[in-house]
Write a protein that holds these residues in place. Sequence first.
Motif, mmCIF file in Angstrom:
data_model
loop_
_atom_site.group_PDB
_atom_site.id
_atom_site.type_symbol
_atom_site.label_atom_id
_atom_site.label_comp_id
_atom_site.label_asym_id
_atom_site.label_seq_id
_atom_site.Cartn_x
_atom_site.Cartn_y
_atom_site.Cartn_z
ATOM 1 N N LYS A 165 43.237 37.617 40.064
ATOM 2 C CA LYS A 165 43.883 38.900 39.779
ATOM 3 C C LYS A 165 43.874 39.731 41.051
ATOM 4 O O LYS A 165 42.811 39.930 41.649
ATOM 5 C CB LYS A 165 43.143 39.640 38.657
ATOM 6 C CG LYS A 165 43.752 40.991 38.296
ATOM 7 C CD LYS A 165 43.027 41.634 37.127
ATOM 8 C CE LYS A 165 43.635 42.980 36.768
ATOM 9 N NZ LYS A 165 42.932 43.610 35.631
ATOM 10 N N CYS A 181 41.251 38.241 26.477
ATOM 11 C CA CYS A 181 41.634 37.874 27.830
ATOM 12 C C CYS A 181 42.416 39.008 28.485
ATOM 13 O O CYS A 181 43.027 39.835 27.809
ATOM 14 C CB CYS A 181 42.447 36.581 27.849
ATOM 15 S SG CYS A 181 43.984 36.666 26.922
ATOM 16 N N ASP A 182 42.373 39.038 29.789
ATOM 17 C CA ASP A 182 43.094 40.018 30.596
ATOM 18 C C ASP A 182 44.448 39.413 30.937
ATOM 19 O O ASP A 182 44.531 38.439 31.685
ATOM 20 C CB ASP A 182 42.287 40.316 31.868
ATOM 21 C CG ASP A 182 42.932 41.381 32.737
ATOM 22 O OD1 ASP A 182 44.114 41.714 32.494
ATOM 23 O OD2 ASP A 182 42.268 41.873 33.657
ATOM 24 N N ASN A 183 45.505 39.976 30.405
ATOM 25 C CA ASN A 183 46.838 39.410 30.609
ATOM 26 C C ASN A 183 47.307 39.513 32.057
ATOM 27 O O ASN A 183 48.245 38.822 32.455
ATOM 28 C CB ASN A 183 47.853 40.086 29.680
ATOM 29 C CG ASN A 183 47.609 39.732 28.220
ATOM 30 O OD1 ASN A 183 47.184 38.621 27.917
ATOM 31 N ND2 ASN A 183 47.869 40.678 27.326
ATOM 32 N N GLU A 184 46.680 40.392 32.823
ATOM 33 C CA GLU A 184 47.062 40.524 34.229
ATOM 34 C C GLU A 184 46.390 39.484 35.112
ATOM 35 O O GLU A 184 46.796 39.267 36.250
ATOM 36 C CB GLU A 184 46.716 41.937 34.732
ATOM 37 C CG GLU A 184 47.542 43.027 34.061
ATOM 38 C CD GLU A 184 47.220 44.400 34.626
ATOM 39 O OE1 GLU A 184 46.435 44.468 35.598
ATOM 40 O OE2 GLU A 184 47.732 45.390 34.091
ATOM 41 N N LYS A 186 45.703 35.779 35.988
ATOM 42 C CA LYS A 186 46.361 34.498 35.773
ATOM 43 C C LYS A 186 45.357 33.346 35.896
ATOM 44 O O LYS A 186 44.605 33.271 36.874
ATOM 45 C CB LYS A 186 47.486 34.298 36.791
ATOM 46 C CG LYS A 186 48.540 35.411 36.785
ATOM 47 C CD LYS A 186 49.213 35.533 35.421
ATOM 48 C CE LYS A 186 50.262 36.640 35.424
ATOM 49 N NZ LYS A 186 50.852 36.832 34.082
#
Length: 206
Positions: A165, A181-184, A186
């Motif tokens: 990220k 989860c953190d969508n930003e 990857k």
Amino acid sequence: MCEELISKKDLLREKEISYGQLYRWKRKNLIPEEWFIKKSVSTGQETFFPKSKIIERIDKILELKDEISLDELADKLLSKNENIKIKRQYIIEHNIVSQPILEKFEEGYGREEYYYSDKLFALRIYNDLITSGVVSIDEANNITKSVKEGFLKIEENSVLLIKRKLGVCFFYVAKGEEIICDNEAKTIYNINLYKVLEEVNLYGRI
């Protein structure tokens, strides 16, 4: 690079355990025989241990000894095929990893004639990370070190997730699916740690 050792006297003092406890754990196969290393010193002979391995193992024993019996704990540890031992030359001859990667790995972990299960597991993870091409050598070293330290905690469905990220690499081990989860961030790579462990266990049958 030689593996750092710790004397029995220093180990007992640092971990606040007794001589009797240490040797009882040895009799129960909680501490492998090969970790007891006899060396000559000015006063005669003294017992030493591979420092990082013995401290990690004793921490694990102290953490779990009040929850399960020593026999159950021994079964748990031995289920990882702790006593797997293969020659370094076998790794090269059978191309378990390439020789250049083996030599690069040994810059950080030391060169030894034999590889035991935890170090062999770490080597397999290191090889996977380097050949993936998605992480730097420094990142591969950091990830491998952390995974090796958690070797005994690996269970079925344990997966190493590596994410990036804003250019920053971070990683963690999940069991099954991620809950949050953190969508930003990857996911750039993942490794099924339990599958690697099973493959390492097969080397114990060679």
